[in-house]
Design a protein around this motif. Structure first.
Motif, PDB file in Angstrom:
ATOM      1  N   ASP A   1      49.575  40.332  35.337  1.00 51.89           N
ATOM      2  CA  ASP A   1      48.641  39.208  35.542  1.00 51.89           C
ATOM      3  C   ASP A   1      47.498  39.126  34.518  1.00 51.89           C
ATOM      4  OD1 ASP A   1      46.483  40.787  36.586  1.00 51.89           O
ATOM      5  OD2 ASP A   1      47.377  40.906  38.658  1.00 51.89           O
TER       6      ASP A   1
ATOM      7  N   PRO B   1      38.300  47.166  38.317  1.00 55.64           N
ATOM      8  CA  PRO B   1      39.583  48.012  38.700  1.00 55.64           C
ATOM      9  C   PRO B   1      40.812  47.597  37.731  1.00 55.64           C
ATOM     10  CG  PRO B   1      39.307  46.244  40.217  1.00 55.64           C
ATOM     11  CD  PRO B   1      37.943  46.167  39.473  1.00 55.64           C
ATOM     12  N   CYS B   2      40.595  46.422  36.973  1.00 52.08           N
ATOM     13  CA  CYS B   2      41.691  46.042  35.939  1.00 52.08           C
ATOM     14  C   CYS B   2      42.426  47.260  35.060  1.00 52.08           C
ATOM     15  CB  CYS B   2      41.431  44.830  35.323  1.00 52.08           C
ATOM     16  SG  CYS B   2      41.282  43.207  36.219  1.00 52.08           S
TER      17      CYS B   2
ATOM     18  N   GLY C   1      44.179  38.216  35.726  1.00 53.05           N
ATOM     19  CA  GLY C   1      43.912  36.739  36.162  1.00 53.05           C
ATOM     20  C   GLY C   1      43.241  36.009  35.261  1.00 53.05           C
TER      21      GLY C   1
ATOM     22  N   TYR D   1      47.169  38.544  44.856  1.00 56.25           N
ATOM     23  CA  TYR D   1      47.089  38.921  43.411  1.00 56.25           C
ATOM     24  C   TYR D   1      46.945  37.773  42.599  1.00 56.25           C
ATOM     25  CZ  TYR D   1      48.939  43.590  44.544  1.00 56.25           C
ATOM     26  OH  TYR D   1      49.189  44.727  44.941  1.00 56.25           O
TER      27      TYR D   1
HETATM   28 FE1  SF4 Z   1      43.740  42.849  40.289  1.00 50.51          FE
HETATM   29 FE2  SF4 Z   1      45.399  42.337  38.329  1.00 50.51          FE
HETATM   30 FE3  SF4 Z   1      43.111  43.442  37.557  1.00 50.51          FE
HETATM   31 FE4  SF4 Z   1      45.032  44.851  39.003  1.00 50.51          FE
HETATM   32  S1  SF4 Z   1      44.968  43.938  36.851  1.00 50.51           S
HETATM   33  S2  SF4 Z   1      42.740  44.774  39.626  1.00 50.51           S
HETATM   34  S3  SF4 Z   1      45.817  43.262  39.962  1.00 50.51           S
HETATM   35  S4  SF4 Z   1      43.513  41.424  38.556  1.00 50.51           S
END
Ligand code: SF4
Ligand code: FES
Length: 371
Positions: free
Chosen positions: A314, A304-305, A317, A239
């Motif tokens: 996170d 996908p976030c 990121g 992650y």
């Molecule tokens: Fe990856 Fe964080 Fe995005 Fe989820 S929120 S897909 S863990 S970067």
């Protein structure tokens, strides 16, 4: 969980001020931008004093006096005093090589609360090579002694890469020997000069994992004596880190010329509009600056976030790394295993870690390339 709107933001916890990009060292992993700001552009003491008052009024608790090398500013003691008088906890982030006993006395008298001292290695040869400064080893040790003799808390900052990864255990011993209360074992983050030198700095994954295990084993043994913080290398992570604590959430960086940045590498993202502390109050910048609003919160996220359970952990990121590695600042950070780019960057890191000695682009106003 629903996406939440970017306003209103809570106050920033701290402000990191890059007082100057001048620096006597030439570290290959420097995260300052390749286009360094010139001394003539640096804002003056009075403007910094106003910024510190505004930061305290906004609710910030501490200020990191950074650079470049902050003590390269002749007015560093006056700047420190202004921050202390504004009621901020003051942390000097320094290479330690340019601080005389006289200047140190002035800094302490000005109300400095804490010093954070970088080491590039745990022996003279490694330290002086990776700082690109002959004689730094002795000066850094002398600086550490000045800090502890004054009774101020000392943090040792060790940026780790392929050339000094084998010294992580020795960094712990060095921190103990110097009387530090905290050690930051920070694996190189690949921005600025570090990105340009990535092939020369990237460590092998197996050795990184051994170093992480070594730190984790040392922590309970040294509890109450030395706190060890660790930043793990992004490219081998599952992650990503919540870069800058989340964009526009907890911190403000201010460049030597007064540009307010959500993170130290934000200028690498094209199209962002940065407001300057010469033209706007810190409160205006924090609330309304287009750059701070660009990636605040979660509304800007894509999959996908967007539907991920970690999106408020996170915050997707690092935007600068997403741009550098995926070509899109609004993409999921490729450090995340859910990014379609993740496998590619891990394979690239593994390949780079196997390269032999590579030419290093030392940080400098004047470009210098040496093997
Ligand atoms: Fe990856 Fe964080 Fe995005 Fe989820 S929120 S897909 S863990 S970067
Ligand atoms: Fe800019 Fe991570 S360095 S968001």
């Amino acid at each position: 969980m629903t996406a939440h709107a970017p306003l209103p933001p809570a106050p920033p916890i701290g402000v990191l001020v890059e007082l100057t990009h001048r620096c006597p060292l030439g570290c290959a992993y420097c995260s300052n931008p390749l286009a360094l700001e010139r001394p003539a552009a640096e804002i003056d003491t009075q403007t910094w004093a106003r910024v510190f008052s505004e930061a305290a009024a906004l609710g910030a608790l501490h200020v990191h006096l950074s650079g470049g090398e902050p003590t390269a500013r002749r007015d560093i003691a006056a700047i420190t005093r202004a921050a202390a008088e504004a009621g901020l906890y003051t942390n000097l982030i320094t290479s330690g090589v340019g601080v005389s006993e006289k200047l140190w006395g002035e800094l302490v008298a000005s109300g400095l609360d804490h010093a954070q001292l970088s080491f590039q290695g745990t022996d003279k040869a490694t330290n002086d090579r990776y700082g690109h400064y002959e004689g730094a080893w002795e000066k850094k040790r002398a600086f550490a002694a000045m800090v502890t003799n004054a009774g101020l808390p000392l943090t040792i900052n060790a940026v780790i890469h392929r050339g000094n990864l084998h010294q992580v255990g020795a960094f712990i011993e060095l921190a103990l020997e110097l009387g530090a209360r905290r050690l930051e074992v920070a694996h190189t983050q690949y921005y600025g000069w570090a990105l340009a030198n990535r092939a020369a700095l990237m460590p092998p994954k197996a050795e990184v994992m051994d170093a992480i295990a070594l730190v984790e084993a040392a922590r309970p043994r040294l509890s109450g004596q030395l706190v060890i913080d660790m930043v793990v290398p992004d490219y081998y992570a599952r992650y990503p880190k919540p870069c800058a604590g989340g964009w526009g959430r907890v911190a403000i960086n201010i460049s030597p010329s007064g540009k307010a940045l959500p993170c130290h590498a934000a200028e690498s993202i094209p199209g962002l509009e940065f407001w300057n502390v010469k033209d706007h109050s810190l409160a205006e910048i924090w609330r309304d600056s287009p750059a701070f609003r660009a990636f605040r919160g979660t509304d800007w996220m894509r999959e996908p976030c967007r539907s991920c359970e970690r999106r408020e952990i996170d915050w997707g990121g690092c935007r600068c790394q997403a741009l550098a590695l995926a070509g899109d600042a609004a993409a999921t950070d490729p450090a995340c295993h859910k990014s379609p780019h993740h496998a590619g960057i891990e394979a690239m890191a593994a390949a780079e870690a196997k390269t032999g000695p590579s030419a290093i682009r030392w940080r400098s106003y004047k470009e210098k390339v040496e093997a």
